[in-house]
Motif scaffolding. Structure first.
Motif, mmCIF file in Angstrom:
data_model
loop_
_atom_site.group_PDB
_atom_site.id
_atom_site.type_symbol
_atom_site.label_atom_id
_atom_site.label_comp_id
_atom_site.label_asym_id
_atom_site.label_seq_id
_atom_site.Cartn_x
_atom_site.Cartn_y
_atom_site.Cartn_z
ATOM 1 N N PRO A 76 5.954 12.907 -5.341
ATOM 2 C CA PRO A 76 5.812 14.120 -6.135
ATOM 3 C C PRO A 76 6.879 15.225 -5.601
ATOM 4 C CG PRO A 76 4.266 14.084 -4.135
ATOM 5 C CD PRO A 76 4.992 12.730 -4.096
ATOM 6 N N ASP A 77 7.312 15.775 -6.471
ATOM 7 C CA ASP A 77 8.423 16.822 -6.315
ATOM 8 C C ASP A 77 7.880 18.194 -7.017
ATOM 9 O OD1 ASP A 77 8.428 16.383 -9.230
ATOM 10 O OD2 ASP A 77 10.659 15.859 -9.222
ATOM 11 N N GLN A 122 8.608 20.060 -9.594
ATOM 12 C CA GLN A 122 8.372 19.727 -11.072
ATOM 13 C C GLN A 122 6.921 19.139 -11.378
ATOM 14 O OE1 GLN A 122 11.090 18.255 -13.382
ATOM 15 N NE2 GLN A 122 10.192 18.853 -15.349
ATOM 16 N N LYS A 123 6.730 17.954 -10.805
ATOM 17 C CA LYS A 123 5.464 17.489 -10.799
ATOM 18 C C LYS A 123 4.194 17.911 -10.421
ATOM 19 C CE LYS A 123 3.549 12.514 -10.275
ATOM 20 N NZ LYS A 123 3.975 11.271 -9.742
ATOM 21 N N ASN A 124 4.260 19.010 -9.267
ATOM 22 C CA ASN A 124 3.227 19.618 -8.987
ATOM 23 C C ASN A 124 3.225 20.998 -9.469
ATOM 24 O OD1 ASN A 124 2.315 17.617 -7.109
ATOM 25 N ND2 ASN A 124 3.575 18.274 -5.535
ATOM 26 N N TYR A 135 1.306 22.720 -15.649
ATOM 27 C CA TYR A 135 1.471 22.291 -16.925
ATOM 28 C C TYR A 135 0.839 22.800 -18.226
ATOM 29 C CZ TYR A 135 2.324 18.245 -20.146
ATOM 30 O OH TYR A 135 2.548 17.745 -21.309
#
Length: 119
Positions: free
Chosen positions: A35-36, A38-40, A43
């Motif tokens: 996880p980075d 942007q993924k966390n 959304y």
């Protein structure tokens, strides 16, 4: 009790479980676990996922989702009606026209109330 009669049912259940569970297990085992930022990040919900649970949030996201589900389910009634229209005859046609009129009135009402405006 003869278990051979239940073989198709058991096979259906096993295939259904396999189709539902196997892709998830394969994705978990073979997918990357990195996880980075942007993924966390937030959304589509519009707010950060890891904040205070008592924070204020905009309910427009949920209103649009509920309206989508409502009108999506209503349009799902068109398909079986269209397939069996010839067998059902004029009473079904009149009933569906009343349903469509209620559908249009409901859509017009939420449009005029501003539920679909995004400002």
């Amino acid at each position: 009790m003869n278990l051979e009669n239940y073989f198709p049912v058991l096979l259906f259940i096993l295939v259904g479980l396999g189709v539902g569970v196997a892709p998830q297990v394969i994705g978990f085992l073979l997918g990357p676990h990195r996880p980075d930022a942007q993924k966390n990040s937030a959304y589509e919900c519009g707010f950060e996922a890891f904040e205070d649970a008592r924070m204020k949030f905009d309910v427009r996201y949920y209103l649009i989702a509920i309206l989508f589900i409502l009108f999506d389910l209503e349009t799902a009634f068109f398909f079986p009606w269209g397939v069996s229209f010839r067998e059902l005859g004029w009473p079904a046609y009149v009933t569906m026209m009343i349903f469509i009129a209620e559908f249009v009135v409901g859509f017009w009402y939420i449009w005029k109330k501003g539920a679909l405006d995004w400002e």
